[in-house]
Design a protein around this motif. Structure first.
Motif, PDB file in Angstrom:
ATOM      1  N   ARG A   1     119.772  52.923  25.060  1.00 12.95           N
ATOM      2  CA  ARG A   1     119.891  51.608  24.423  1.00 12.95           C
ATOM      3  C   ARG A   1     119.033  50.579  25.142  1.00 12.95           C
ATOM      4  O   ARG A   1     118.411  49.711  24.508  1.00 12.95           O
ATOM      5  CB  ARG A   1     121.368  51.173  24.426  1.00 12.95           C
TER       6      ARG A   1
ATOM      7  N   TRP B   1     129.956  50.045  17.448  1.00 14.59           N
ATOM      8  CA  TRP B   1     128.537  49.815  17.719  1.00 14.59           C
ATOM      9  C   TRP B   1     128.270  48.388  18.170  1.00 14.59           C
ATOM     10  O   TRP B   1     127.377  48.151  19.002  1.00 14.59           O
ATOM     11  CB  TRP B   1     127.700  50.161  16.494  1.00 14.59           C
ATOM     12  N   GLU B   2     129.046  47.442  17.662  1.00 12.16           N
ATOM     13  CA  GLU B   2     128.890  46.067  18.156  1.00 12.16           C
ATOM     14  C   GLU B   2     129.250  45.993  19.649  1.00 12.16           C
ATOM     15  O   GLU B   2     128.559  45.340  20.436  1.00 12.16           O
ATOM     16  CB  GLU B   2     129.767  45.110  17.355  1.00 12.16           C
TER      17      GLU B   2
ATOM     18  N   ASP C   1     126.519  47.777  21.791  1.00 14.84           N
ATOM     19  CA  ASP C   1     125.339  46.949  22.042  1.00 14.84           C
ATOM     20  C   ASP C   1     125.657  45.821  23.017  1.00 14.84           C
ATOM     21  O   ASP C   1     124.841  45.471  23.880  1.00 14.84           O
ATOM     22  CB  ASP C   1     124.827  46.364  20.721  1.00 14.84           C
TER      23      ASP C   1
END
Length: 610
Positions: free
Chosen positions: A461, A510-511, A514
């Motif tokens: 990421r 996923w929020e 990240d």
């Protein structure tokens, strides 16, 4: 073709084949009608004078006392890397190979003395070392197809052997020590230590000090191999820091916008600063050492004139068979017994995937003394006949140790089912769309699985890998993440993984994923609640879920999956179910997936299996 040949020679098996070819060439030359030219070449005097300082040696001594210092310097660099970042970093990781390696030095020396001690006791040092490059090259030729874990174990063993062998050379085979140059050499070692403490990152000062150190040890009468090893040990090796990489990226961006000579210089310096001086020197010297230094040394030392009854005399000499018994039998028994003792005393464990049969095969290959043994043979004896006998013993040991290693690996494969000496390579269990976290189309042609740690600065990421893959492949690729918190180095990673799973229960995995990577330095329990609020989670429910043992078990299940799949660090990637080896930048992963597509297109059976 030249480029392909060079790349082949840079592999471990290619380097071993090169040394075999050079050995045969040296023997043929020394036993040909042109043997006089061989002898005269290495007797050529070479005088270098710097003021009142003179280095007056023949070419043979320049090779053994000059070029070979570079070889031992690289060995020292490798040892420092292993101590700082590799297999010798933790106590339990290094104790087993240290014990096995030490016993693997003592037993061969004892066997040599038992066989040849009455005739030439000074030759015991010939059998203590292992030729690391030759060992790994022959392992690639006769060992299991997959043997990365065994390779690391044997590399650690050979590091111990080489360190002890160089100590033996410096202590027992140095004569007429002069005090003033010795003090200068000690001062150089102190300067290297000081440069490391000052975190000097430019390689120039280290190189200058090492050159002065070499000259001082030669003038002092100490064999410079020990200086090369100690110098390499004192060159610092540290892990690359993410902020240095980011700084280098910023410099390159500036160069992209304004490409001129000054900006190019800044980029070069920024890139150099982001990598430790140890790694940079090792990368620069590794190929010249394997392709030039060691072959030239072998050419200078392996050319033995076997005519006129010399071979028969050597075969009748106890020195020859003392060397053969010490290397071939002594290494196998010593390393095998040392490993067994260490395991019985619970001083450590074998690497995952390495069985006892593979250990014995590797122990047999450790009887390839070659480079170090040839060097000691040239130093140990006053009688040229003993030197010749020991050299022939080293060459015989090379052949016998290789054959014995091949036989033991074959036996381990057939008798004990040890078809591999490596970690697993298949993803276990396969991706489950009802359980795993998936980005992309469930029916995508390619699946990229990453085992990640939210505190790891090099996980995908942070590098934008997924974005690049998706831009290239579109809906033909999907991305899956599993947790592998490295608790020993990242104390907050496990709780961060649990927090991500808690966010998943509210449909915000996923929020949260990240968000956590964007704030890697803020992962305490209070920080995690702030991140949860920032992504819109119900905090009361979040707190309850974080305390839920089921989520902790969910993270642990991913850790178990990583262990079963052969993942030991982060990031580790699996491409279409197979563990990826090598660099993990987006370009490399894209190339690997495209190669898989081409292979599947060319093999219909493979396409059906996929």
């Amino acid at each position: 073709m030249a480029r392909s040949l060079l790349e082949r020679l840079r592999t471990e098996s290619g380097a071993a084949l090169l040394l075999i070819a050079v050995t045969l060439f040296a023997l043929l030359w020394a036993n040909s009608p042109w043997s006089g030219a061989y002898e005269h070449l290495w007797e050529t005097p070479v005088l270098v004078e710097i003021g009142d300082l003179a280095f007056d040696m023949d070419l043979h001594h320049w090779v053994n006392d000059g070029l070979m210092v570079v070889f031992f310097f690289v060995v020292g660099l490798e040892v420092r890397q292993e101590l700082a970042l590799g297999s010798l970093r933790q106590r339990r990781q290094r104790l087993l190979p240290v014990v096995a390696g030490t016993v693997g030095v003592l037993v061969p020396a004892g066997i040599y003395l038992a066989v040849a001690g009455r005739v030439a006791p000074e030759g015991w040092g010939v059998v203590v070392g292992t030729d690391t490059a030759f060992l790994l090259g022959v392992l690639a030729l006769v060992g299991p197809t997959m043997s990365s874990q065994l390779r690391v174990f044997l590399l650690t063993l050979s590091v111990v052997d080489d360190f002890l062998a160089v100590t033996v050379i410096g202590v027992f085979y140095s004569e007429g020590v002069r005090l003033t140059p010795l003090l200068i050499a000690v001062a150089c070692l102190g300067a290297l230590w000081l440069l490391g403490r000052m975190r000097a990152w430019r390689s120039g000062p280290y190189v200058v000090v090492v050159v002065v150190l070499w000259g001082a040890t030669v003038q002092a009468g100490i064999h410079p191999s020990i200086a090369g090893m100690l110098a390499g040990l004192l060159v610092p090796a540290v892990a690359t820091r993410r902020d240095d990489v980011v700084a280098a990226k910023g410099l390159f961006r500036a160069y992209w916008q304004s490409p001129d000579a000054s900006m190019a210089r800044d980029v070069r310096l920024g890139l150099a600063r982001s990598i430790s001086v140890n790694q940079r020197l090792h990368e620069v010297l590794r190929s010249p050492v394997s392709l030039v230094v060691v072959p030239v040394f072998v050419l200078a030392n392996a050319g033995i004139d076997l005519r006129g009854g010399a071979l028969g005399a050597a075969l009748a000499s106890s020195v020859t068979w003392g060397v053969v018994a010490g290397l071939v039998v002594g290494k196998l028994v010593g390393i095998g017994a040392g490993t067994w003792i260490a395991l019985r005393l619970r001083l450590g464990t074998l690497p995952d995937g390495v069985g006892p049969g593979s250990v014995l095969g590797g122990a047999a290959l450790s009887g390839i003394g070659f480079t170090v043994s040839l060097l000691v043979a040239g130093l140990a004896f006053d009688d040229p006949a003993h030197t010749q006998a020991a050299t022939i013993g080293v060459l015989i040991s090379l052949v016998l140790a290789s054959l014995l290693g091949w036989a033991l690996f074959s036996l381990a494969r057939v008798r004990w089912g040890e078809t591999s000496a490596d970690l697993p390579v298949q993803l276990d269990p396969p991706v489950d769309t009802h359980r795993d976290h998936v980005r992309g189309d469930d029916d995508a042609a390619h699946t990229v699985v990453e085992y990640l740690d939210f505190e790891c600065p090099f996980c995908a990421r942070a590098t934008g890998m997924w974005k690049d893959l998706h831009e290239h492949f579109g809906d033909r690729v999907r991305y899956v993440v599993r947790h592998l918190p490295l608790d020993d180095v990242h104390p907050h990673a496990r709780l961060a993984a649990v927090a991500a799973e808690a966010a998943h229960r509210q449909g915000r995995f996923w929020e949260m994923h990240d968000r956590l990577f964007a704030h890697q330095s803020h992962l305490t329990a209070d920080d995690l609640r702030e991140h949860a609020a920032a992504v819109g989670l119900d905090l009361d429910r979040f707190d309850a879920d974080v305390a839920d043992e089921a989520l902790h078990a969910r993270v642990e299940a991913d850790v178990d999956s990583a262990r079963a799949s052969g993942a030991r660090g982060t990031p580790t990637f699996f491409l279409d179910g197979h563990r990826h080896r090598g660099p993990h930048d987006a370009g490399t992963l894209i190339a690997a997936l495209e190669a898989s597509e081409r292979a599947a297109a060319a093999d219909p059976a493979r396409r059906r299996r996929s």
